[in-house]
Design an enzyme around this catalytic site. Structure first.
Site, PDB file in Angstrom:
ATOM      1  N   LYS A 182       0.841  -1.196   0.000  1.00 47.82           N
ATOM      2  CA  LYS A 182       0.000   0.000   0.000  1.00 47.82           C
ATOM      3  C   LYS A 182       0.879   1.252   0.000  1.00 47.82           C
ATOM      4  O   LYS A 182       1.719   1.426   0.877  1.00 47.82           O
ATOM      5  CB  LYS A 182      -0.910  -0.016   1.228  1.00 47.82           C
ATOM      6  N   THR A 215      -7.983   8.566   9.233  1.00 44.49           N
ATOM      7  CA  THR A 215      -7.388   7.384   8.602  1.00 44.49           C
ATOM      8  C   THR A 215      -7.039   6.295   9.615  1.00 44.49           C
ATOM      9  O   THR A 215      -6.402   5.302   9.250  1.00 44.49           O
ATOM     10  CB  THR A 215      -6.110   7.788   7.844  1.00 44.49           C
ATOM     11  N   GLY A 217      -7.050   3.091  11.437  1.00 40.83           N
ATOM     12  CA  GLY A 217      -7.612   1.774  11.145  1.00 40.83           C
ATOM     13  C   GLY A 217      -7.770   1.466   9.670  1.00 40.83           C
ATOM     14  O   GLY A 217      -8.371   0.445   9.315  1.00 40.83           O
ATOM     15  N   THR A 218      -7.204   2.294   8.793  1.00 39.33           N
ATOM     16  CA  THR A 218      -7.362   2.066   7.355  1.00 39.33           C
ATOM     17  C   THR A 218      -6.783   0.722   6.928  1.00 39.33           C
ATOM     18  O   THR A 218      -7.399  -0.024   6.161  1.00 39.33           O
ATOM     19  CB  THR A 218      -6.677   3.194   6.566  1.00 39.33           C
ATOM     20  N   GLY A 219      -5.581   0.394   7.437  1.00 36.77           N
ATOM     21  CA  GLY A 219      -4.953  -0.875   7.060  1.00 36.77           C
ATOM     22  C   GLY A 219      -5.714  -2.078   7.573  1.00 36.77           C
ATOM     23  O   GLY A 219      -5.868  -3.085   6.865  1.00 36.77           O
ATOM     24  N   CYS A 220      -6.209  -1.986   8.808  1.00 36.79           N
ATOM     25  CA  CYS A 220      -7.017  -3.080   9.369  1.00 36.79           C
ATOM     26  C   CYS A 220      -8.266  -3.300   8.530  1.00 36.79           C
ATOM     27  O   CYS A 220      -8.648  -4.431   8.223  1.00 36.79           O
ATOM     28  CB  CYS A 220      -7.418  -2.753  10.812  1.00 36.79           C
TER      29      CYS A 220
END
Length: 294
Positions: A182, A215, A217-220
Site C-alpha cells: 500500500k 485514517t 484503522g485504514t490498514g485493518c
C-alpha cells in the site's frame, strides 16, 4: 415451499488481531468491516491495547495458550471461510498462529503485518519481525504491508513506485505468495497500491487521494475487507479491488466527521450490506484439522 432457517448459513471471517479500545482499528474495526459487508465476524484476540485517536498508552499481550484456545474454540465449532491476521506482538504469538494455520488447514488467510500504529507507536518487537517472515509468509494467501511496514521488512526507505515494486518482489522472494503493498504514505495527490503475485504478475491500482485526517484503522479495514471478499469466493485481484473500493468509500463518508483529538476512524457503516447467506451443508463430526467443519 418456505425455506427453513437451517437451510442457510453465514459466510464467516475470523480476525486474529489486537483490541483497540477506541474502536477505530484492530478487532473492533475488523468486526465492523465484516458486518458492513454482510458477513459474520469472529475474533481471537492477541493483545489488549489502551489507545485512542492520539496514541497507544499501553499494550498487554495475551498468553499464547489463551490465543490457541480462542482459535480452536471458534474453528472447531463454527468453522471459518477466511482469516485476517493483524497485530502479533511477540515471537511466541506468531508461532501460535502459524501452528493454528497448519492444525486447522486454514485457507484464504490475509496477513496484515501490523508494526506501527497510525500514531507512530511500535506494536511488535524486533525478534517477532523475523519470525513473522519465516513462519507466516509462506503460509498465507497475501501479505498487505503499508509503506512503513515494507520499509522495515526490507531494511530501507521506499521513496517511489519503482522502489515499491522492487520491495514487493523481494518480499515474494522471502516466501510470500502475494504482496499487496500500500503506497498511501507516498507524497502527492495520487495513491498507488501494488499487487504482486508469485507467478510474476504485477497490478498497479491508482486513484486520487481522499483528503481527510480520519485514517485510523485504514490498514485493518482494508485487510479485513480483502478477507471478506476471499471468503465470498472472489479471485485475489477482484477481492483486492473490491476491498480498496470499500475503504475509499468509508474514507469519503467519514472525511468530514470529527471523532477524538487525533486521527479519527473511517465510517465503516456508511452503507451496510444485508447478511449474505449461503446454502447450509450439514456438518460432519467436528474435528481439529478442518478450517470449515463439513
Amino acid at each position: 415451499m418456505t425455506s427453513k432457517l437451517s437451510d442457510f448459513e453465514y459466510t464467516r471471517v475470523l480476525s486474529i488481531a489486537g483490541s483497540d479500545s477506541s474502536g477505530g482499528a484492530g478487532v473492533q474495526a475488523d468486526l465492523k468491516t465484516v458486518a458492513a459487508l454482510g458477513c459474520y465476524g469472529m475474533t481471537a484476540i492477541t493483545a489488549l491495547t489502551a489507545q485512542n485517536t492520539v496514541g497507544v498508552r499501553a499494550i498487554h499481550g495475551v498468553p499464547p495458550q489463551m490465543l490457541r484456545d480462542q482459535i480452536d474454540a471458534v474453528v472447531e465449532d463454527l468453522g471459518v471461510h477466511a482469516v485476517k491476521i493483524g497485530m502479533l506482538h511477540s515471537s511466541d504469538i506468531v508461532r501460535t498462529v502459524a501452528e493454528a494455520i497448519d492444525r486447522h488447514a486454514l485457507k484464504s488467510v490475509v496477513l496484515d503485518p501490523v508494526m506501527v500504529a497510525t500514531s507512530g507507536a511500535v506494536l511488535i518487537n524486533d525478534p517477532a519481525i523475523a519470525v513473522l517472515v519465516s513462519e507466516l509468509f509462506h503460509r498465507v494467501t497475501v501479505v498487505t504491508p503499508n509503506l512503513d511496514e515494507a520499509s522495515l521488512l526490507v531494511g530501507r526507505p521506499l521513496a517511489n513506485e519503482d522502489a515499491m515494486e522492487v520491495a514487493a518482489r523481494e518480499l515474494i522472494g522471502r516466501g510470500a505468495q502475494a504482496v499487496l503493498l500500500k503506497g498511501g504514505h507516498l507524497p502527492g495527490n495520487r495513491v498507488s497500491d501494488l499487487l504482486v503475485t508469485r507467478d510474476g504478475a504485477t497490478h498497479w491500482m491508482r486513484a486520487p487521494r481522499i483528503m481527510t485526517t480520519n485514517t485510523h484503522g485504514t490498514g485493518c479495514t482494508l485487510s479485513t475487507a480483502l478477507a471478506v471478499h476471499l471468503a465470498l469466493g472472489c479471485p485475489l485481484l477482484e477481492a483486492v479491488m473490491a476491498a480498496r473500493e470499500f475503504v475509499r468509500a468509508a474514507l469519503r463518508a467519514g472525511a468530514s466527521v470529527r471523532t477524538g483529538h487525533g486521527d479519527g476512524p473511517l465510517n465503516h457503516g456508511y452503507a451496510p450490506y444485508p447478511m449474505r447467506l449461503r446454502p447450509f451443508a450439514p456438518p460432519a463430526a467436528t474435528q481439529v484439522g478442518s478450517g470449515v467443519p463439513r
